[in-house]
Design an enzyme around this catalytic site. Sequence first.
Site, mmCIF file in Angstrom:
data_model
loop_
_atom_site.group_PDB
_atom_site.id
_atom_site.type_symbol
_atom_site.label_atom_id
_atom_site.label_comp_id
_atom_site.label_asym_id
_atom_site.label_seq_id
_atom_site.Cartn_x
_atom_site.Cartn_y
_atom_site.Cartn_z
ATOM 1 N N THR A 74 3.158 4.535 13.211
ATOM 2 C CA THR A 74 3.172 5.680 14.122
ATOM 3 C C THR A 74 2.334 5.349 15.352
ATOM 4 O O THR A 74 1.312 4.659 15.246
ATOM 5 C CB THR A 74 2.603 6.956 13.465
ATOM 6 N N ARG A 118 0.844 -1.201 0.000
ATOM 7 C CA ARG A 118 0.000 0.000 0.000
ATOM 8 C C ARG A 118 0.876 1.248 0.000
ATOM 9 O O ARG A 118 2.053 1.201 0.352
ATOM 10 C CB ARG A 118 -0.927 0.021 1.211
ATOM 11 N N GLY A 119 0.297 2.368 -0.407
ATOM 12 C CA GLY A 119 0.959 3.661 -0.307
ATOM 13 C C GLY A 119 2.308 3.722 -0.994
ATOM 14 O O GLY A 119 2.479 3.273 -2.130
ATOM 15 N N ARG A 148 -6.262 -6.791 1.310
ATOM 16 C CA ARG A 148 -5.504 -5.787 0.564
ATOM 17 C C ARG A 148 -4.301 -6.432 -0.138
ATOM 18 O O ARG A 148 -3.978 -6.101 -1.285
ATOM 19 C CB ARG A 148 -5.027 -4.675 1.492
ATOM 20 N N ASN A 184 10.794 -0.203 4.044
ATOM 21 C CA ASN A 184 9.753 0.812 3.999
ATOM 22 C C ASN A 184 8.736 0.669 5.136
ATOM 23 O O ASN A 184 8.032 1.620 5.457
ATOM 24 C CB ASN A 184 9.031 0.731 2.646
ATOM 25 N N ALA A 185 8.650 -0.508 5.741
ATOM 26 C CA ALA A 185 7.644 -0.744 6.775
ATOM 27 C C ALA A 185 7.806 0.235 7.930
ATOM 28 O O ALA A 185 8.909 0.451 8.423
ATOM 29 C CB ALA A 185 7.748 -2.178 7.284
ATOM 30 N N GLY A 186 6.698 0.822 8.336
ATOM 31 C CA GLY A 186 6.757 1.776 9.442
ATOM 32 C C GLY A 186 5.390 2.024 10.026
ATOM 33 O O GLY A 186 4.361 1.873 9.346
ATOM 34 N N GLN A 215 6.084 13.272 18.428
ATOM 35 C CA GLN A 215 6.609 12.086 17.744
ATOM 36 C C GLN A 215 8.017 11.732 18.207
ATOM 37 O O GLN A 215 8.886 11.417 17.401
ATOM 38 C CB GLN A 215 6.619 12.291 16.226
ATOM 39 N N TYR A 252 8.757 8.158 16.864
ATOM 40 C CA TYR A 252 8.890 8.086 15.403
ATOM 41 C C TYR A 252 10.124 8.852 14.933
ATOM 42 O O TYR A 252 10.911 8.353 14.115
ATOM 43 C CB TYR A 252 7.628 8.662 14.764
#
Length: 240
Positions: free
Chosen positions: A86, A12-13, A39, A82-84, A144, A147
Amino acid sequence: MARVALVTGGTRGIGEAICKGLQAAGFTVAANYVGSDDRAKDFSERTGMRTWKWNVADHQATLDNVASIEAELGPVDVVVNNAGITRDGTLLKMTYEAWKEVMDVNLGGCFNTAKATFPGMRQRGWGRIVNIGSINGQAGQYGQVNYAAAKSGIHGFTKALAQEGAKFGVTVNAIAPGYIDTDMVAAVPADVLEKIVAKIPVGRLGHAEEIARAVVFLCSEDAGFVTGSTMSVNGGQHMY
């Protein structure tokens, strides 16, 4: 034979755009995900790319799934971390669990995938690791601390690992996106989003495909002399 690329958070994204960009560049792409099976199924049906489900924060699961990918597709020569996630909140309100989960996924995931793939890249004399950082890891962001710390850590991780891989043909770079028109940003209240865009010199949000094009370059043969760098793709919002 096409080189194999692993993209974490790839269905995604920004992750999906990166997968499509690498596929168009000739790579065989394996997409990791941890959320919606529906998805992921839709992603595979639309793109023809295989998916593997596991949490990149889980060290053993990462080792096992990378081994599975390599058994089915071949050696992984490209990794895009890329996995992340918040879990925002001010320090006064942030729980230890919210701190640890973000650190384990966003930063720990980079270590886990590198641990699973870097030795093979080094042995074969070619590899590309691209870590997705953030403008908020460079400039900081209110609410954050977890993050921003994790993403800032990614930038340091990138520079250190680049020195280990350089003489073996393995480059390690980071990309620090600004505000991109993903589902996450779309959820920001309109009045807040308007203030964010007002601070971006180019006057708009970025597109996921613009991050993907930067990733594809860093994963190419043309980028063999680029390592240990952090590429800021943020419309001029933070010039670092």
